[in-house]
Design a protein around this motif. Structure first.
Motif, PDB file in Angstrom:
ATOM      1  N   LEU A 114      -9.813  14.698  17.842  1.00  0.00           N
ATOM      2  CA  LEU A 114      -8.803  15.330  18.427  1.00  0.00           C
ATOM      3  C   LEU A 114      -7.739  15.125  16.953  1.00  0.00           C
ATOM      4  CD1 LEU A 114      -6.661  16.964  20.228  1.00  0.00           C
ATOM      5  CD2 LEU A 114      -6.719  14.941  21.070  1.00  0.00           C
ATOM      6  N   LEU A 115      -7.826  13.570  17.358  1.00  0.00           N
ATOM      7  CA  LEU A 115      -6.685  13.088  15.650  1.00  0.00           C
ATOM      8  C   LEU A 115      -6.852  13.639  14.395  1.00  0.00           C
ATOM      9  CD1 LEU A 115      -5.994   9.217  16.691  1.00  0.00           C
ATOM     10  CD2 LEU A 115      -4.421  11.076  16.609  1.00  0.00           C
ATOM     11  N   LEU A 116      -8.305  13.959  14.331  1.00  0.00           N
ATOM     12  CA  LEU A 116      -8.952  14.199  13.052  1.00  0.00           C
ATOM     13  C   LEU A 116      -8.239  15.459  12.631  1.00  0.00           C
ATOM     14  CD1 LEU A 116     -10.531  13.886  10.265  1.00  0.00           C
ATOM     15  CD2 LEU A 116     -12.828  14.532  11.492  1.00  0.00           C
ATOM     16  N   GLU A 117      -8.765  16.845  13.572  1.00  0.00           N
ATOM     17  CA  GLU A 117      -8.231  17.505  13.519  1.00  0.00           C
ATOM     18  C   GLU A 117      -6.505  17.922  13.650  1.00  0.00           C
ATOM     19  OE1 GLU A 117      -9.661  19.748  17.156  1.00  0.00           O
ATOM     20  OE2 GLU A 117     -12.214  19.789  16.614  1.00  0.00           O
ATOM     21  N   ILE A 118      -5.460  17.485  14.321  1.00  0.00           N
ATOM     22  CA  ILE A 118      -4.235  17.309  14.213  1.00  0.00           C
ATOM     23  C   ILE A 118      -3.696  17.512  13.167  1.00  0.00           C
ATOM     24  CG2 ILE A 118      -2.274  16.170  15.456  1.00  0.00           C
ATOM     25  CD1 ILE A 118      -3.693  16.426  18.689  1.00  0.00           C
ATOM     26  N   CYS A 119      -4.183  15.902  12.358  1.00  0.00           N
ATOM     27  CA  CYS A 119      -4.006  15.450  10.972  1.00  0.00           C
ATOM     28  C   CYS A 119      -4.173  16.647  10.150  1.00  0.00           C
ATOM     29  CB  CYS A 119      -4.679  14.163  10.346  1.00  0.00           C
ATOM     30  SG  CYS A 119      -3.957  12.648  11.708  1.00  0.00           S
ATOM     31  N   LYS A 120      -5.637  16.718  10.297  1.00  0.00           N
ATOM     32  CA  LYS A 120      -5.896  18.292   9.309  1.00  0.00           C
ATOM     33  C   LYS A 120      -4.979  19.288   9.088  1.00  0.00           C
ATOM     34  CE  LYS A 120     -10.237  16.997   7.731  1.00  0.00           C
ATOM     35  NZ  LYS A 120     -11.946  17.159   8.327  1.00  0.00           N
ATOM     36  N   ASP A 177      -0.688  18.873   8.670  1.00  0.00           N
ATOM     37  CA  ASP A 177      -0.909  18.074   7.288  1.00  0.00           C
ATOM     38  C   ASP A 177       0.196  16.860   7.553  1.00  0.00           C
ATOM     39  OD1 ASP A 177      -1.326  18.047   4.518  1.00  0.00           O
ATOM     40  OD2 ASP A 177       0.957  18.337   3.967  1.00  0.00           O
ATOM     41  N   VAL A 178      -0.474  16.042   8.381  1.00  0.00           N
ATOM     42  CA  VAL A 178       0.191  14.712   8.830  1.00  0.00           C
ATOM     43  C   VAL A 178      -0.651  13.564   8.313  1.00  0.00           C
ATOM     44  CG1 VAL A 178       1.018  13.491  11.533  1.00  0.00           C
ATOM     45  CG2 VAL A 178       0.911  15.136  11.564  1.00  0.00           C
ATOM     46  N   ALA A 179       0.156  12.401   7.974  1.00  0.00           N
ATOM     47  CA  ALA A 179      -0.896  11.396   7.357  1.00  0.00           C
ATOM     48  C   ALA A 179      -0.791  10.322   9.042  1.00  0.00           C
ATOM     49  CB  ALA A 179       0.266  10.354   6.198  1.00  0.00           C
ATOM     50  N   LEU A 180      -2.256   9.658   8.527  1.00  0.00           N
ATOM     51  CA  LEU A 180      -2.875   8.922   9.645  1.00  0.00           C
ATOM     52  C   LEU A 180      -2.797   7.266   9.240  1.00  0.00           C
ATOM     53  CD1 LEU A 180      -3.255   8.614  12.671  1.00  0.00           C
ATOM     54  CD2 LEU A 180      -6.048   9.122  11.384  1.00  0.00           C
ATOM     55  N   ILE A 181      -2.398   5.813   9.617  1.00  0.00           N
ATOM     56  CA  ILE A 181      -3.515   5.043   9.780  1.00  0.00           C
ATOM     57  C   ILE A 181      -4.121   4.265  11.341  1.00  0.00           C
ATOM     58  CG2 ILE A 181      -1.994   2.376   9.530  1.00  0.00           C
ATOM     59  CD1 ILE A 181       0.445   3.573   8.527  1.00  0.00           C
ATOM     60  N   LEU A 182      -4.614   4.317  10.909  1.00  0.00           N
ATOM     61  CA  LEU A 182      -5.429   3.946  11.615  1.00  0.00           C
ATOM     62  C   LEU A 182      -6.026   2.486  11.428  1.00  0.00           C
ATOM     63  CD1 LEU A 182      -7.645   5.058  14.618  1.00  0.00           C
ATOM     64  CD2 LEU A 182      -9.109   4.650  12.437  1.00  0.00           C
ATOM     65  N   ILE A 183      -5.425   1.613  12.798  1.00  0.00           N
ATOM     66  CA  ILE A 183      -5.818   0.121  13.194  1.00  0.00           C
ATOM     67  C   ILE A 183      -7.095   0.039  14.141  1.00  0.00           C
ATOM     68  CG2 ILE A 183      -5.015  -1.959  13.444  1.00  0.00           C
ATOM     69  CD1 ILE A 183      -1.962  -0.429  12.596  1.00  0.00           C
ATOM     70  N   SER A 184      -7.862  -0.661  13.569  1.00  0.00           N
ATOM     71  CA  SER A 184      -9.048  -0.891  13.679  1.00  0.00           C
ATOM     72  C   SER A 184     -10.144  -1.950  13.389  1.00  0.00           C
ATOM     73  CB  SER A 184      -9.827   0.808  13.755  1.00  0.00           C
ATOM     74  OG  SER A 184     -11.646   0.373  14.219  1.00  0.00           O
ATOM     75  N   HIS A 185     -10.376  -2.064  14.383  1.00  0.00           N
ATOM     76  CA  HIS A 185     -12.137  -3.441  14.212  1.00  0.00           C
ATOM     77  C   HIS A 185     -13.373  -2.886  13.840  1.00  0.00           C
ATOM     78  CE1 HIS A 185     -12.467  -3.177  18.526  1.00  0.00           C
ATOM     79  NE2 HIS A 185     -13.448  -3.664  18.197  1.00  0.00           N
ATOM     80  N   ASP A 186     -13.289  -1.967  14.307  1.00  0.00           N
ATOM     81  CA  ASP A 186     -14.665  -1.302  14.322  1.00  0.00           C
ATOM     82  C   ASP A 186     -15.213  -0.544  12.704  1.00  0.00           C
ATOM     83  OD1 ASP A 186     -17.043   0.438  14.617  1.00  0.00           O
ATOM     84  OD2 ASP A 186     -16.421   0.134  16.539  1.00  0.00           O
ATOM     85  N   PHE A 198       0.884  -1.315  -0.152  1.00  0.00           N
ATOM     86  CA  PHE A 198       0.144  -0.375   0.038  1.00  0.00           C
ATOM     87  C   PHE A 198       0.676   0.571   0.014  1.00  0.00           C
ATOM     88  CE2 PHE A 198       0.947   0.003   4.631  1.00  0.00           C
ATOM     89  CZ  PHE A 198       0.830   0.871   5.424  1.00  0.00           C
ATOM     90  N   SER A 199       0.349   2.318  -0.251  1.00  0.00           N
ATOM     91  CA  SER A 199       1.188   3.576  -0.269  1.00  0.00           C
ATOM     92  C   SER A 199       0.647   4.228   0.104  1.00  0.00           C
ATOM     93  CB  SER A 199       1.503   4.255  -1.474  1.00  0.00           C
ATOM     94  OG  SER A 199       0.006   4.872  -2.607  1.00  0.00           O
ATOM     95  N   LEU A 200       0.721   5.341   1.123  1.00  0.00           N
ATOM     96  CA  LEU A 200       0.218   6.493   1.745  1.00  0.00           C
ATOM     97  C   LEU A 200       0.898   7.974   1.116  1.00  0.00           C
ATOM     98  CD1 LEU A 200      -1.427   7.463   4.079  1.00  0.00           C
ATOM     99  CD2 LEU A 200       0.673   6.903   5.380  1.00  0.00           C
ATOM    100  N   ASP A 201       0.268   9.206   1.296  1.00  0.00           N
ATOM    101  CA  ASP A 201       0.753  10.516   0.730  1.00  0.00           C
ATOM    102  C   ASP A 201       0.201  11.190   1.946  1.00  0.00           C
ATOM    103  OD1 ASP A 201       0.438   9.597  -2.445  1.00  0.00           O
ATOM    104  OD2 ASP A 201      -1.593   9.964  -2.243  1.00  0.00           O
ATOM    105  N   ARG A 202       0.716  12.519   1.980  1.00  0.00           N
ATOM    106  CA  ARG A 202       1.296  13.050   2.971  1.00  0.00           C
ATOM    107  C   ARG A 202       0.445  13.957   2.985  1.00  0.00           C
ATOM    108  NH1 ARG A 202       5.250  15.231   5.563  1.00  0.00           N
ATOM    109  NH2 ARG A 202       7.021  14.674   3.786  1.00  0.00           N
ATOM    110  N   GLY A 203      -0.209  13.734   4.355  1.00  0.00           N
ATOM    111  CA  GLY A 203      -2.148  14.257   4.987  1.00  0.00           C
ATOM    112  C   GLY A 203      -2.758  13.623   5.033  1.00  0.00           C
ATOM    113  N   GLU A 204      -2.943  12.168   4.066  1.00  0.00           N
ATOM    114  CA  GLU A 204      -3.863  11.244   3.751  1.00  0.00           C
ATOM    115  C   GLU A 204      -3.639  10.390   5.290  1.00  0.00           C
ATOM    116  OE1 GLU A 204      -5.668   7.697   0.681  1.00  0.00           O
ATOM    117  OE2 GLU A 204      -2.252   8.727   0.905  1.00  0.00           O
ATOM    118  N   ARG A 205      -5.306   9.697   5.174  1.00  0.00           N
ATOM    119  CA  ARG A 205      -5.778   9.009   6.119  1.00  0.00           C
ATOM    120  C   ARG A 205      -6.565   7.656   5.626  1.00  0.00           C
ATOM    121  NH1 ARG A 205      -7.951  14.212   6.445  1.00  0.00           N
ATOM    122  NH2 ARG A 205     -10.511  12.994   6.668  1.00  0.00           N
TER     123      ARG A 205
END
Length: 332
Positions: free
Chosen positions: A195-201, A204-213, A28-35
């Motif tokens: 909070l995480l969403l606001e900080i990333c936006k 311009d931080v990229a986020l990898i969220l690991i979840s079962h939900d 997979f790939s992840l761009d800057r600021g992408e979630r």
């Protein structure tokens, strides 16, 4: 240009003379600021993927092969000192339990200042001011007082905010959040995710969220990758994937959400359970739980194909698309 690129990553655990695969050809790939988000049941390989990216896989686990590049620079194979420059400073990780990260015998302030000074040469006074500023930025009231408190004096939600503040100290490019709200009640979960969403936006931080939900994922991630038994089985834009799931496993995850059942009705569930590393079926690993399994699913691994704007690894979808193409050609 992609900020983070993972290609054909294979991770295994050595048990005696056995090599037990935990991740297989994950790309997979992840761009800057992408979630983005990785979803799946426990044992799907989501957390192992997160640990692999920051090189925290402990023995008997190890990276067999593949590539992990940050800004086109290969980070697999870096020595401890080189990896220390990346871990925390370029790629930061939030764990399920903040007490795994926080030292119970040091104050919050001591730990934040130590994190800053380990990567910079500024004075204690300046480091303290930065730490208090970051505590305030994650909406912690009375940050000066919290600075002198110990982790056990804070609530679970407050401790998770401290972890996020600690991550922001070094302005990372990527945050990996491994089930960051599992131990929190629903109200606090929503606050931490927002909070995480606001900080990333904002940063311009990229986020990898690991979840079962998938319910949580839908609020944060722009793109979702579904994992099963160490493989990615479906990938697509989050809302489209939720509204029109292609893989039978993704459909099962969505049908199992509590909101999919009527009040008083039994919750839907996927029959069977995730296979262990030592008992992974041949072919498509989901075939013994899949209501649409065909004979070839038992011994062949399906390739990825495009279905709508998603990609999916499933023989059923492959045959459905082939039938549609044949029907359209027949009309012509």
């Amino acid at each position: 240009m992609s900020l983070l690129t993972v290609k054909n990553l294979n991770v295994a655990f050595r048990l005696g003379k056995q090599e037990l695969p935990a991740l297989m050809d994950v790309s997979f790939s992840l761009d800057r600021g992408e979630r983005i988000a990785f979803v799946g049941e426990s044992g799907a390989g989501k957390s192992i993927l997160g640990f692999s990216i920051v090189n925290l896989i402990s023995k008997p686990g190890y990276i067999q092969s593949g590539s992990i590049k940050l800004n086109k620079k290969e980070i697999i194979g870096l020595n401890r000192r080189q990896m220390q420059e990346i871990r925390g400073k370029r790629i930061a990780m939030i764990f399920q339990d903040p007490m795994m990260t926080l030292n119970p015998v040091l104050t919050i302030g001591q730990q934040l200042v130590e994190a800053i000074k380990s990567h910079t040469n500024i004075t204690y006074r300046d480091a303290k001011n930065i730490a208090i500023e970051k505590l305030l930025s994650v909406q912690i009231a009375s940050p000066e007082r919290r600075f002198n408190q110990y982790p056990h004096e804070l609530s679970g939600g407050m401790r998770q905010r401290v972890i996020i503040a600690a991550i922001l100290l070094l302005n990372p490019d990527v945050i990996i959040a491994d089930e960051p709200t599992t131990a929190l009640d629903v109200t606090i979960q929503a606050e931490i995710l927002q909070l995480l969403l606001e900080i990333c936006k904002k940063n311009d931080v990229a986020l990898i969220l690991i979840s079962h939900d998938l319910g949580i994922v839908s609020k944060v991630a722009e793109r979702t990758l579904v994992m099963y038994a160490g493989r990615i089985v479906e990938e697509g834009p989050t809302l489209e994937l939720i509204n029109d799931p292609q893989h039978p496993y993704t459909q099962g995850l969505l049908n199992a959400l509590p909101q999919m059942a009527l009040p008083g009705q039994r919750l839907n569930q996927i029959k069977g359970s995730m296979p262990s590393l030592a008992d992974r079926p041949s072919g498509c690993a989901f075939h013994n739980r899949c209501p649409y399994a065909m004979e070839k699913c038992k011994d062949q691994q399906p390739e990825f194909i495009h279905s709508g704007i998603s990609t999916v690894s499933c023989f059923m979808i492959e045959e459905m698309l082939e039938e549609e193409r044949n029907a359209q050609e027949g009309l012509l």
